[in-house]
Design an enzyme around this catalytic site. Structure first.
Site, PDB file in Angstrom:
ATOM      1  N   ASP A 147      39.796  41.300  34.666  1.00  0.00           N
ATOM      2  CA  ASP A 147      38.797  41.711  34.528  1.00  0.00           C
ATOM      3  C   ASP A 147      38.292  41.245  36.362  1.00  0.00           C
ATOM      4  O   ASP A 147      39.303  40.172  37.055  1.00  0.00           O
ATOM      5  CB  ASP A 147      36.891  41.337  34.807  1.00  0.00           C
ATOM      6  N   ASP A 301      27.323  40.832  36.435  1.00  0.00           N
ATOM      7  CA  ASP A 301      28.616  40.968  36.894  1.00  0.00           C
ATOM      8  C   ASP A 301      28.291  39.943  38.531  1.00  0.00           C
ATOM      9  O   ASP A 301      29.077  40.479  39.659  1.00  0.00           O
ATOM     10  CB  ASP A 301      29.152  42.409  37.727  1.00  0.00           C
TER      11      ASP A 301
END
Lengths: 421, 309, 174
Positions: A147, A301
């Protein structure tokens, strides 16, 4: 230590008194007259299991100016979160067992939340050599992810899925085709045309998703798709899920459910993230999908940046916004208070599914279960301001907004780790 | 009372038709000043204007500098590269420094869209004029283009204007499209699809064939093609570009006698147009340059009526 | 706010314009090469009327100009109120006598700006000032050469209203 919660509304369905002792829920009854070390009169505030955020950036190790584990933990419990998966795109990258152990240990020492580190797929996230996934798993990593970026080589991604499957680790994928998204700073569409900003086309995300789903299903490995932002992504994932129901899960973030590309008008950097905010029709589709379960869970996130990095020209400002502290409040303000989601939906999307994806059991609000809880007052308003946030990153799209829904208590293993009663 | 109430000129997208008309009207009054013996007026005497250019530009900067000097303002020129940000000085720092040096108006050209907006928001008592921000807008260029058209044709409403070239990366094209549409002109664009922004068909008629596009147009603006684009796969070669989208002698022959040829400059001779077109009698490219000073004087003047010292 | 007092009505204004301004200017033009230049806004309309009268009565077609002094003002407050810049139209004034025409002479700042503007345009041999109304309150050492009427309004202000701008002709105190 006995904690008595008086007058909570369990999942918004029935009012009761709840007694916590030795880390568990020991009694639930309409009215309890028992003595306790701490008693809270909650007057109808809602009781939920505490939230589990499977996609965050703690910026540790290495980036103290953005966040420390301490500020991260405080931010988490402020938002009702007691479990967080932290992404490995730090400097140094989380690609070895020592860093994984450090994160887990340090979080325990701070004593507010449990951190479940996600390690990187390749060493240094350079996209060349796989990490020692077995050792990483042994030291406590719950998944691997690249990520922040995606693994460019399809061949290496295939090896990653095969190896992760061998070792028993989940692969969390950030789906993006860098050759298409390069230079883009917001969704490619009418608004980017109007604002004169380079756009990230939809196909960057959908092509990324298709590639990783094809590889994962070909190999038969579990895959979790991070932060989907498009209605089209939901469609593609649903199609694959029908054939491979046990392999595929996915998440979206609160900002994709609330904001759109129109919010980038005026070039505010607190609305710059990757993937970018999309159109209103995407937002609506994502909302329907979390309600129906097509999207398994919500994850923030959470991506803190120091303000000198956000006080820049739009193009130069880094992607990412914080979200731990506003997550539950925003969901309640925008969706529960308006009747679009029920409290049980919230439990499923923010508490149960994330835990299940990590292989843990969900927390039921019944006697005998672990007391990882959050109490939220859906009527209490609070203004989101830099000084009201515990995170070092103040880059929240909710800055200046008033949210109706405030976390009053966060409890971990029966211990109160945050209170604002 | 006055139509102009803004302390900044950031783009044409947000301006009303009346505001654009006010700028053009004011520019008309300033133009005669450029030709008389005493070219200066004391209007901005004592004012300090900073030209903050993060992208190299001689033409626009000189045009602004002349406009400022003709208004008797003191000018300060700062050429910086965006890499000074890497060295540690941010755009905001630079601007705050300028304000501390008591500069009342900043003219800024920057390679990043939204940079002038950031300044305008943060410096509440400084007027900000956008001299080009990334691929977003270049309002003063579009205004001088419109002024030139108005001078030629007596009006803008109903004019059929064609913009040819790299629309995707052109702030000149965008500002012109926003401005011309506000003034009710008919706007068309022409270029290869790789250089055409997605969704532009909502704002202008799209042609990919130049010969077709040139029919029945009053003004044609040729945009500069940057040689770097050739290397990024957007079109195969400059030679092919010229053949398809360049103004050739042959195309001139077929062009209506009333049509004017325009270009923001500098012209890539042989690519956007052959020299005889640039120097020919249909070209008003040099008029554009003259008008540029008048238009910029008008803008500086109008902004000075709003900025409080 | 007190009542307004009318100093000159339509007929009175016309008489002052004729006898006080037009006639002296025409006499001046017997001796010199005169160019009449009106100062925006009302000075322009007065100048046009003077020009028309002189042409009708004396058969003289004197050169007529108009000047916008917004770019030359030294008082920024006024600029915010009237930012409109109009094109000045000034005929050849080389070696001629420019007669500036304005409605009211008060502080003298407008006329000072007009002097600067005229001198930036060309080289007249002399500049004279003709005003319909002169009142005390100078902030500049400016004296009118031709005056229609002298007024001392005390605490009030003098306003000249013209048909072309205000719909009626009169001079009032407010």
């Amino acid at each position: 230590m006995r904690v008595l919660l008086r007058g909570v509304d369990i999942l918004g369905e029935n009012r009761a008194d709840v007694l916590l002792e030795k880390g568990c829920i020991v009694r639930i009854a309409p009215s309890l007259s028992i003595s306790a070390d701490k008693v809270y009169d909650l007057d109808g505030a809602v009781l939920l299991p505490s939230l589990c955020d499977i996609h965050t950036h703690s910026r540790q190790p290495g980036s103290d100016e953005s966040e420390t584990l301490e500020s991260f933990s405080k931010a988490a419990v402020h938002g009702g979160v007691t479990m967080a998966c932290t992404m490995p795109n730090t400097n140094p990258v989380v690609d070895n067992p020592a860093i994984v152990s450090y994160l887990i240990r340090e979080a325990k020492r701070i004593g507010l939340i449990d951190i479940y580190p996600v390690a990187s797929i390749t060493m240094g996230q350079e996209g060349k050599i796989l990490t020692e996934m077995a050792q990483l798993k042994q030291s406590g990593a719950v998944a691997v992810s690249e990520d922040g970026k995606s693994v460019e080589s399809a061949r290496l991604m295939r090896y990653a899925f095969e190896y992760a499957k061998t070792v028993g680790l989940l692969v969390m994928v950030h789906c993006e085709d860098p050759s298409l998204s390069e230079g883009g700073v917001m969704n490619e569409g009418d608004v980017s045309l109007r604002l004169g900003l380079r756009g990230i086309p939809e196909i960057s995300e959908t092509i990324g998703i298709l590639r990783d789903l094809e590889i994962a299903t070909y190999v038969g490995a579990r895959v979790h798709i991070c932060h989907i932002s498009l209605g089209r992504s939901v469609k593609i994932i649903s199609r694959y899920k029908r054939f491979y129901p046990h392999l595929i899960t996915c998440e979206t973030a609160p900002h994709y459910l609330i904001f759109t590309e129109e919010d980038v008008e005026g070039y505010p950097t607190n609305f710059k993230m990757n993937p970018p905010l999309r159109r209103e029709q995407d937002r609506k589709t994502l909302l329907r999908a979390i309600k129906s379960g097509k999207i398994d869970c919500i994850a923030t996130d959470h991506a803190p940046h120091p303000d000198w990095e956000k006080e820049l020209e739009f193009e130069l400002s880094p992607f990412g916004v914080v979200g731990l502290e506003t997550w539950l409040s925003a969901v309640v303000h925008y969706f529960v208070n308006s009747g679009q989601l029920t409290w049980r939906d919230v439990k499923r999307l923010c508490c149960d599914r994330p835990r299940e994806i990590l292989g843990l059991s969900p927390i039921d609000l019944t006697e005998g279960n672990i007391a990882d809880l959050v109490v939220i007052d859906p009527k209490r308003e609070w203004r989101v301001e830099a000084k009201s946030l515990f995170s070092r990153g103040k880059n929240s799209p909710f800055l200046g907004k008033v949210l109706k829904g405030k976390v009053l208590l966060t409890i971990k293993s029966g211990k109160v780790v945050f209170e604002d009663v | 009372m006055s139509v102009w109430k803004r302390k900044d000129l950031l783009g044409l997208r947000d301006l009303s038709r009346e505001e654009i008309a006010a700028i053009l009207e004011t520019a008309k009054s300033f133009k005669p000043l450029l030709f008389r013996e005493v070219k200066k007026v004391p209007t901005l005497k004592g004012w300090t204007v900073a030209n903050l250019f993060f992208e190299p530009s001689t033409r626009t900067r000189v045009s602004f500098e002349l406009a400022e000097k003709r208004l008797s303002a003191d000018t300060v020129n700062i050429s910086s590269s965006v890499s000074s940000v890497i060295k540690g000085e941010t755009l905001l720092d630079t601007a705050k420094n300028l304000r501390s040096l008591v500069c009342e108006i900043i003219v800024i050209r920057h390679s990043i869209a939204g940079a002038p907006h950031l300044l305008a928001k943060r410096l509440a008592d400084v007027g900000v004029i956008n001299a080009g921000d990334g691929i977003n807008e270049h309002p003063t260029q579009a205004l001088l283009d419109m002024f030139s058209m108005q001078e030629r044709f007596g009006r803008i409403e109903g004019l059929r204007v064609l913009i040819v070239g790299d629309i995707l990366h052109s702030r000149v094209a965008r500002s012109n499209i926003w401005g011309l549409r506000k003034m009710k002109a008919e706007v068309s664009v022409c270029g290869p699809l790789t250089l055409m922004p997605k969704g532009i068909d909502k704002f202008a008629r799209v042609y990919t064939n130049l010969d077709e596009a040139l029919i029945d147009k009053d003004a044609v603006i040729f945009l500069r093609i940057q040689r770097e684009r050739q290397n990024s796969g957007l079109f195969p070669s400059l030679r092919e570009y010229h053949r398809l989208y360049g103004m050739t002698e042959e195309r001139m022959g077929r062009l209506s006698s009333k049509t004017v040829i325009m270009h923001p400059g500098p012209v890539n001779r042989g690519i956007e147009m052959v020299p005889m077109v640039a120097d020919g009698d249909r070209s008003i490219i040099l008029e554009q340059v003259t008008n540029g000073v008048a238009v910029r004087m008008a803008i500086l003047y109008l902004i000075s009526t709003v900025v409080r010292r | 706010m007190g009542r307004e007092k009318v100093l000159l009505d339509e007929n009175g204004l016309r008489e002052v314009l004729k006898k006080g301004l037009a006639v002296p200017i025409s006499r001046l033009s017997d001796l010199e090469d005169v160019v009449i230049v009106g100062i925006y806004t009302r000075g322009v309309y007065l100048a046009r009327r003077i020009h028309r009268y002189i042409k009708r009565i004396y058969g003289l077609n004197l050169p007529l100009g108009e000047i916008d002094i917004n770019l030359y003002r030294d008082d920024f407050v006024r600029r915010f109120d009237f930012p409109q810049v109009r094109e000045s139209k000034i005929p050849n004034i080389q070696d001629k006598v420019v007669v500036l025409v304005d409605d009211v002479l008060f502080t003298g700042r407008t006329v000072r700006a007009a002097l600067d503007a005229i001198l930036d345009v060309g080289r007249p041999s002399a500049i004279r000032l003709a005003v319909l109304v002169s009142r005390p309150g100078r902030e500049m050492p400016i004296c009118p050469d031709i005056v229609g009427v002298d007024v001392d309004p005390g605490q009030k202000r003098v306003y000249v209203e013209l048909k072309e701008v205000d719909g009626q002709d009169r001079v009032v105190l407010r």
